[in-house]
Motif scaffolding. Structure first.
Motif, mmCIF file in Angstrom:
data_model
loop_
_atom_site.group_PDB
_atom_site.id
_atom_site.type_symbol
_atom_site.label_atom_id
_atom_site.label_comp_id
_atom_site.label_asym_id
_atom_site.label_seq_id
_atom_site.Cartn_x
_atom_site.Cartn_y
_atom_site.Cartn_z
ATOM 1 N N MET A 88 0.842 -1.182 0.000
ATOM 2 C CA MET A 88 0.000 0.000 0.000
ATOM 3 C C MET A 88 0.887 1.246 0.000
ATOM 4 N N VAL A 89 0.639 2.146 -0.953
ATOM 5 C CA VAL A 89 1.413 3.379 -1.058
ATOM 6 C C VAL A 89 0.710 4.472 -0.264
ATOM 7 N N ASP A 90 1.464 5.153 0.568
ATOM 8 C CA ASP A 90 0.923 6.284 1.320
ATOM 9 C C ASP A 90 1.255 7.560 0.554
ATOM 10 N N TYR A 91 0.310 8.041 -0.247
ATOM 11 C CA TYR A 91 0.519 9.212 -1.092
ATOM 12 C C TYR A 91 0.522 10.519 -0.306
ATOM 13 N N GLU A 92 0.273 10.434 0.994
ATOM 14 C CA GLU A 92 0.247 11.645 1.816
ATOM 15 C C GLU A 92 1.487 11.785 2.691
ATOM 16 N N ARG A 93 2.501 10.990 2.426
ATOM 17 C CA ARG A 93 3.723 11.094 3.238
ATOM 18 C C ARG A 93 4.799 11.847 2.468
ATOM 19 N N ASP A 94 5.710 12.427 3.198
ATOM 20 C CA ASP A 94 6.850 13.102 2.595
ATOM 21 C C ASP A 94 7.716 12.079 1.875
ATOM 22 N N GLY A 95 8.325 12.499 0.782
ATOM 23 C CA GLY A 95 9.262 11.645 0.061
ATOM 24 C C GLY A 95 8.654 10.792 -1.031
ATOM 25 N N VAL A 96 7.334 10.752 -1.138
ATOM 26 C CA VAL A 96 6.686 9.960 -2.180
ATOM 27 C C VAL A 96 6.605 10.799 -3.470
ATOM 28 N N THR A 97 6.660 10.154 -4.612
ATOM 29 C CA THR A 97 6.358 10.814 -5.888
ATOM 30 C C THR A 97 5.074 10.187 -6.394
ATOM 31 N N THR A 98 4.034 10.997 -6.457
ATOM 32 C CA THR A 98 2.733 10.505 -6.897
ATOM 33 C C THR A 98 2.629 10.557 -8.421
ATOM 34 N N PHE A 99 3.003 11.692 -8.987
ATOM 35 C CA PHE A 99 2.972 11.862 -10.443
ATOM 36 C C PHE A 99 4.283 12.475 -10.895
ATOM 37 N N GLU A 100 4.753 12.063 -12.073
ATOM 38 C CA GLU A 100 5.908 12.724 -12.678
ATOM 39 C C GLU A 100 5.877 12.467 -14.178
ATOM 40 N N VAL A 101 5.873 13.556 -14.927
ATOM 41 C CA VAL A 101 5.841 13.475 -16.387
ATOM 42 C C VAL A 101 6.765 14.530 -16.969
ATOM 43 N N ARG A 102 7.170 14.285 -18.216
ATOM 44 C CA ARG A 102 8.048 15.230 -18.892
ATOM 45 C C ARG A 102 7.890 15.043 -20.393
ATOM 46 N N ALA A 103 8.013 16.154 -21.120
ATOM 47 C CA ALA A 103 7.978 16.113 -22.583
ATOM 48 C C ALA A 103 8.929 17.180 -23.096
ATOM 49 N N LYS A 104 9.512 16.913 -24.267
ATOM 50 C CA LYS A 104 10.422 17.909 -24.819
ATOM 51 C C LYS A 104 10.213 18.038 -26.314
ATOM 52 N N THR A 105 10.654 19.190 -26.835
ATOM 53 C CA THR A 105 10.574 19.459 -28.262
ATOM 54 C C THR A 105 11.659 20.447 -28.647
ATOM 55 N N PHE A 106 12.017 20.418 -29.916
ATOM 56 C CA PHE A 106 12.914 21.425 -30.467
ATOM 57 C C PHE A 106 12.071 22.614 -30.891
ATOM 58 N N VAL A 107 12.537 23.826 -30.585
ATOM 59 C CA VAL A 107 11.873 25.056 -30.995
ATOM 60 C C VAL A 107 12.889 25.881 -31.778
ATOM 61 N N ALA A 108 12.522 26.314 -32.962
ATOM 62 C CA ALA A 108 13.416 27.104 -33.811
ATOM 63 C C ALA A 108 13.400 28.559 -33.351
ATOM 64 N N ALA A 109 13.941 28.782 -32.162
ATOM 65 C CA ALA A 109 14.041 30.124 -31.579
ATOM 66 C C ALA A 109 15.122 30.092 -30.508
ATOM 67 N N ALA A 110 15.708 31.234 -30.253
ATOM 68 C CA ALA A 110 16.750 31.347 -29.231
ATOM 69 C C ALA A 110 16.169 31.075 -27.841
ATOM 70 N N PRO A 111 16.988 30.568 -26.924
ATOM 71 C CA PRO A 111 16.503 30.314 -25.563
ATOM 72 C C PRO A 111 15.834 31.523 -24.914
ATOM 73 N N ALA A 112 16.342 32.715 -25.148
ATOM 74 C CA ALA A 112 15.732 33.910 -24.549
ATOM 75 C C ALA A 112 14.306 34.114 -25.034
ATOM 76 N N ALA A 113 14.062 33.857 -26.316
ATOM 77 C CA ALA A 113 12.715 34.017 -26.867
ATOM 78 C C ALA A 113 11.765 32.952 -26.324
ATOM 79 N N VAL A 114 12.250 31.731 -26.196
ATOM 80 C CA VAL A 114 11.432 30.655 -25.636
ATOM 81 C C VAL A 114 11.078 30.991 -24.193
ATOM 82 N N TYR A 115 12.078 31.403 -23.426
ATOM 83 C CA TYR A 115 11.853 31.761 -22.019
ATOM 84 C C TYR A 115 10.833 32.891 -21.899
ATOM 85 N N GLU A 116 10.973 33.917 -22.719
ATOM 86 C CA GLU A 116 10.065 35.060 -22.655
ATOM 87 C C GLU A 116 8.615 34.618 -22.835
#
Length: 181
Positions: free
Chosen positions: A1-29
């Motif tokens: 049984m997972v205790d999702y209300e305790r410290d140290g647990v990761t309940t959800f984690e997702v990530r996605a990436k893409t190339f953008v044809a723009a300088a990092p400053a423009a993407v950040y802005e």
């Protein structure tokens, strides 16, 4: 049984990436302007900076959100419109922008959204990341309101899959917004 209300647990984690044809400053802005998030987010429709310097560490943003009935349709989550408050916790122009969702009392929760940007040949690589550790106050109410252990496990699996699709769609939309100007 997972205790999702305790410290140290990761309940959800997702990530996605893409190339953008723009300088990092423009993407950040673009990505650091949460008021524009309605242009690319699956659920956030934009919102308002309510305190602090917009997009700066410590600034608080009130997001307007909308979720339809199809998102993990059996689960007892918010449907329709709702608002959240978030605080910017990291703002490094051209590199990283992070914010955490706040409780109703204004305390930080373990619900962190981020954009990381790296220079790449001809533009930038944009990574959108979400991590939820210990349950937010809203999810804790859902987990205590009648989901048994199997229901909690099913919800975590299906909601994580929904979040993965959301962040993938978000980076695709940001790419279009930035590249088409």
């Amino acid at each position: 049984m997972v205790d999702y209300e305790r410290d140290g647990v990761t309940t959800f984690e997702v990530r996605a990436k893409t190339f953008v044809a723009a300088a990092p400053a423009a993407v950040y802005e673009t990505v650091s302007d949460l008021a524009r998030s309605g242009e690319w987010s699956v659920e956030c429709r934009g919102g308002t900076w309510i305190s602090g310097e917009p997009s700066a560490v410590g600034a608080v943003f009130e997001g307007k959100n909308l979720r339809g009935p199809e998102a993990v349709a059996w689960a007892p989550v918010i449907r329709g419109e709702w608002t959240t408050r978030a605080e910017v916790v990291d703002a490094v122009p051209g590199r990283a922008f992070r914010w955490v969702i706040l409780t109703g009392a204004g305390d930080r929760q373990e619900s962190t959204w981020s954009f990381e940007i790296e220079p790449a040949d001809g533009g930038s690589v944009l990574v959108h990341h979400y991590r939820l550790g210990k349950l937010t106050e809203g999810l804790a109410k859902i987990f205590r309101s009648g989901l048994d252990e199997a229901g909690r496990a099913r919800f975590v699996q299906e909601w994580n899959a929904k979040l993965q699709k959301d962040v993938e769609q978000t980076v695709r939309r940001i790419k279009v917004v930035i590249e088409q100007g």
